[in-house]
Design a protein around this motif. Sequence first.
Motif, PDB file in Angstrom:
ATOM      1  N   GLU A  80       4.975   4.717   2.213  1.00 42.12           N
ATOM      2  CA  GLU A  80       5.504   5.465   0.928  1.00 42.12           C
ATOM      3  C   GLU A  80       4.598   4.677  -0.330  1.00 42.12           C
ATOM      4  N   VAL A  81       4.280   5.492  -1.346  1.00 39.77           N
ATOM      5  CA  VAL A  81       3.759   5.007  -2.789  1.00 39.77           C
ATOM      6  C   VAL A  81       4.744   5.683  -3.477  1.00 39.77           C
ATOM      7  N   GLU A  82       5.286   5.020  -4.640  1.00 39.30           N
ATOM      8  CA  GLU A  82       6.202   5.446  -5.557  1.00 39.30           C
ATOM      9  C   GLU A  82       5.254   5.626  -6.914  1.00 39.30           C
ATOM     10  N   ILE A  83       5.390   6.759  -7.658  1.00 37.60           N
ATOM     11  CA  ILE A  83       4.880   6.906  -8.859  1.00 37.60           C
ATOM     12  C   ILE A  83       6.002   6.528  -9.867  1.00 37.60           C
ATOM     13  N   VAL A  84       5.583   5.587 -10.788  1.00 41.52           N
ATOM     14  CA  VAL A  84       6.702   5.210 -11.978  1.00 41.52           C
ATOM     15  C   VAL A  84       5.983   5.604 -13.137  1.00 41.52           C
ATOM     16  N   ASP A  85       6.929   5.784 -14.133  1.00 39.33           N
ATOM     17  CA  ASP A  85       6.643   6.153 -15.463  1.00 39.33           C
ATOM     18  C   ASP A  85       7.506   5.049 -16.115  1.00 39.33           C
ATOM     19  N   HIS A  86       6.474   4.331 -17.069  1.00 45.59           N
ATOM     20  CA  HIS A  86       6.980   3.182 -17.751  1.00 45.59           C
ATOM     21  C   HIS A  86       7.083   3.227 -19.250  1.00 45.59           C
ATOM     22  N   SER A  87       6.893   4.624 -19.619  1.00 44.21           N
ATOM     23  CA  SER A  87       6.582   5.112 -21.044  1.00 44.21           C
ATOM     24  C   SER A  87       7.898   5.091 -21.784  1.00 44.21           C
ATOM     25  N   GLY A  88       9.170   5.062 -21.037  1.00 43.56           N
ATOM     26  CA  GLY A  88      10.568   5.402 -21.671  1.00 43.56           C
ATOM     27  C   GLY A  88      11.064   4.002 -21.888  1.00 43.56           C
ATOM     28  N   ASP A  89      12.422   4.192 -22.215  1.00 40.90           N
ATOM     29  CA  ASP A  89      13.450   2.799 -22.333  1.00 40.90           C
ATOM     30  C   ASP A  89      13.527   2.238 -21.002  1.00 40.90           C
ATOM     31  N   GLN A  90      13.704   2.961 -19.977  1.00 41.33           N
ATOM     32  CA  GLN A  90      13.618   2.398 -18.714  1.00 41.33           C
ATOM     33  C   GLN A  90      12.579   3.060 -17.750  1.00 41.33           C
ATOM     34  N   PRO A  91      12.089   2.306 -16.718  1.00 44.62           N
ATOM     35  CA  PRO A  91      11.083   2.960 -15.658  1.00 44.62           C
ATOM     36  C   PRO A  91      11.845   4.045 -14.867  1.00 44.62           C
ATOM     37  N   LYS A  92      11.002   5.078 -14.550  1.00 46.66           N
ATOM     38  CA  LYS A  92      11.645   6.349 -13.918  1.00 46.66           C
ATOM     39  C   LYS A  92      10.746   6.716 -12.782  1.00 46.66           C
ATOM     40  N   THR A  93      11.249   7.173 -11.830  1.00 43.28           N
ATOM     41  CA  THR A  93      10.447   7.627 -10.751  1.00 43.28           C
ATOM     42  C   THR A  93      10.143   8.940 -10.973  1.00 43.28           C
ATOM     43  N   VAL A  94       8.861   9.224 -10.985  1.00 40.70           N
ATOM     44  CA  VAL A  94       8.247  10.635 -11.137  1.00 40.70           C
ATOM     45  C   VAL A  94       8.240  11.188  -9.670  1.00 40.70           C
ATOM     46  N   THR A  95       7.515  10.593  -8.567  1.00 36.00           N
ATOM     47  CA  THR A  95       7.630  11.277  -7.396  1.00 36.00           C
ATOM     48  C   THR A  95       7.411   9.982  -6.418  1.00 36.00           C
ATOM     49  N   VAL A  96       7.601  10.267  -5.025  1.00 38.97           N
ATOM     50  CA  VAL A  96       7.361   9.367  -3.871  1.00 38.97           C
ATOM     51  C   VAL A  96       6.327   9.985  -3.194  1.00 38.97           C
ATOM     52  N   HIS A  97       4.991   9.629  -3.141  1.00 40.99           N
ATOM     53  CA  HIS A  97       4.288   9.832  -1.930  1.00 40.99           C
ATOM     54  C   HIS A  97       4.161   9.371  -0.591  1.00 40.99           C
ATOM     55  N   ARG A  98       4.210  10.454   0.590  1.00 45.24           N
ATOM     56  CA  ARG A  98       4.273  10.115   1.764  1.00 45.24           C
ATOM     57  C   ARG A  98       3.028  10.333   2.659  1.00 45.24           C
ATOM     58  N   LYS A  99       3.133  10.332   3.922  1.00 44.60           N
ATOM     59  CA  LYS A  99       1.858  10.661   4.585  1.00 44.60           C
ATOM     60  C   LYS A  99       1.215  12.062   4.579  1.00 44.60           C
ATOM     61  N   GLY A 100      -0.145  12.034   4.061  1.00 44.18           N
ATOM     62  CA  GLY A 100      -0.929  13.048   3.948  1.00 44.18           C
ATOM     63  C   GLY A 100      -0.919  13.296   2.363  1.00 44.18           C
ATOM     64  N   GLN A 101      -0.002  12.956   1.419  1.00 40.95           N
ATOM     65  CA  GLN A 101      -0.006  12.981  -0.107  1.00 40.95           C
ATOM     66  C   GLN A 101      -1.088  12.119  -0.536  1.00 40.95           C
ATOM     67  N   PHE A 102      -1.253  12.325  -1.936  1.00 34.90           N
ATOM     68  CA  PHE A 102      -2.352  11.533  -2.746  1.00 34.90           C
ATOM     69  C   PHE A 102      -1.937  11.311  -4.111  1.00 34.90           C
TER      70      PHE A 102
END
Length: 549
Positions: free
Chosen positions: A56-78
């Motif tokens: 799995e690869v986690e996509i993280v937004d660091h622009s706010g006050d706290q890091p937030k998960t945008v989505t988690v990519h799994r097999k076959g995703q990009f």
Amino acid sequence: MAEHNLHSVAFPTLEQSLIDDLSRCSSVTTKTYRDGQTLFSVGDRDFKFFIVKSGEVEIVDHSGDQPKTVTVHRKGQFTGDVSHLTGNPAVVSAIARGDCEVYVVSGDVLRRILNQCPAAGDIILQAFIARRQLLRASADFTGLRVIGSRYSSDTFRVRDFLAKNRVLFTWTDVETDPNVDLLLKGFGVSEADTPIIACSSMLLLRNPSNRELADRIGIRRPVEQTLYDLIVVGAGPAGLAAAVYGASEGLRTLVLDSTAPGGQAGSSMRIENYLGFPTGITGSELADRAILQANKFGARLSVSTPVSSLMFDKTYPVLRLDGDETVTTKCLLIATGVAYRRLNAERCEQFEGRGVYYAATHNEAQLCKGAQVVLVGGGNSAGQAAVFLSQHASHVLLVIRGDDLYKHMSSYLAKRIEQTPNIELLRNSTVQRMNGDGHLKSIEIVNSKTGEKRTVETPAVFSFIGAVPRTDWLPPEIVRDAKGFIMTGPSLAQSPHWTGKREPFLLETSRAGVFAAGDVRSDSVKRVASAVGEGAMAVQFVHEYLKEV
């Protein structure tokens, strides 16, 4: 598109057969990342494109006050979004969650996939577009922070520049936000330092110029010192069309714009008479898609790159840029468009950016929600702006000099204005004076037939009058008409500046190899479709010219 459907477009899963096809048509390698390792970070440029093979690869937004998960990519995703094509920095980070194996694709290879492997390329490109739409619409995504007053012309300039360049940002108004003092203290600044630009908890800039801002946030791409086949000055509809057709036909193409892609059309909130969009499209959306097309085919765009002058080295046009940098090309297309004329009203200049505006987008609408606004102009741009503002303002006064709304405006638009209850039409009228202290508070309107004067309380006047061609940087060799628009075509064979053995092509200027298209051209039809057509047509003349040299 419904959010659920948009989400499925944004985060598809590629079938293994498609991934195998990608491996066959391009250079794709594999790499293993351990738990917690970073694949790319926010702010990275020229970052890789990854397809998850396992883990799995986690996509993280660091622009706010706290890091937030945008989505988690799994097999076959990009991973990835439109930044891969535009060359802008990454707006999120990608982190391995558990050990994972990924296919690694470089930016050049990704562009090859998009052009040569349509089955997978279309899915990837549609996902990139949808992901940016979701981030733009998300209330949870902060992006850059702009902190400043609604009454500050510099704050408006910064917001306008970021919006026109499609940069994701959030604005905090020091006049209305109850927590602004605490926020400013956290950055170690005072209200006197505003506008400031920050990312997460890091202060980036204090009241920067547009050039400083573009350089600091990474949206200004350096101009390569090489000989181009085609340089396009101006990234409105004509310039972007030329970039798409030029690059797709193998021309080494560079596009320069002093501010942002889109031109005047990019600020339109609804274009309804453009072929193929029966429900209309915003100028920003149209520009976004054109920018991606141009980048997909390999055109290079550089914004906040004003051209100060044009010279010639034998037959080659040489452009001098801001900062005395020069760039040389075999062919030049001038597509700089026009600017709206300043209102001839007392104190108008004083209130520009703090009550007087030359576009009506969501940026401006935020400043006058629920208020009475005034709009000056009788063309289609003015009409679309009036309809858009009527959805945000309590009342819209549309001021025209003549007595016939249908004279310069499309019939469907004039009828819509007449049927909109909170739009009031003032015929035979002009704005005479503006009043306020620091920001606009009222204006005086005079009727040219009756002499009647009317004072209107308003925080905002929108001007859509006249058209001043952006040609003051051109040398005498480029012949212009009495109003400054560039002349083109066979009649220029009689000009003392024309040295060719043939007559100039239809869109060619008085200098061989230099072309003009769109609103900046004399006698052009001032419509988006016409500008796009001229931009595409100019590329065909470029090919013809290049056969001669």
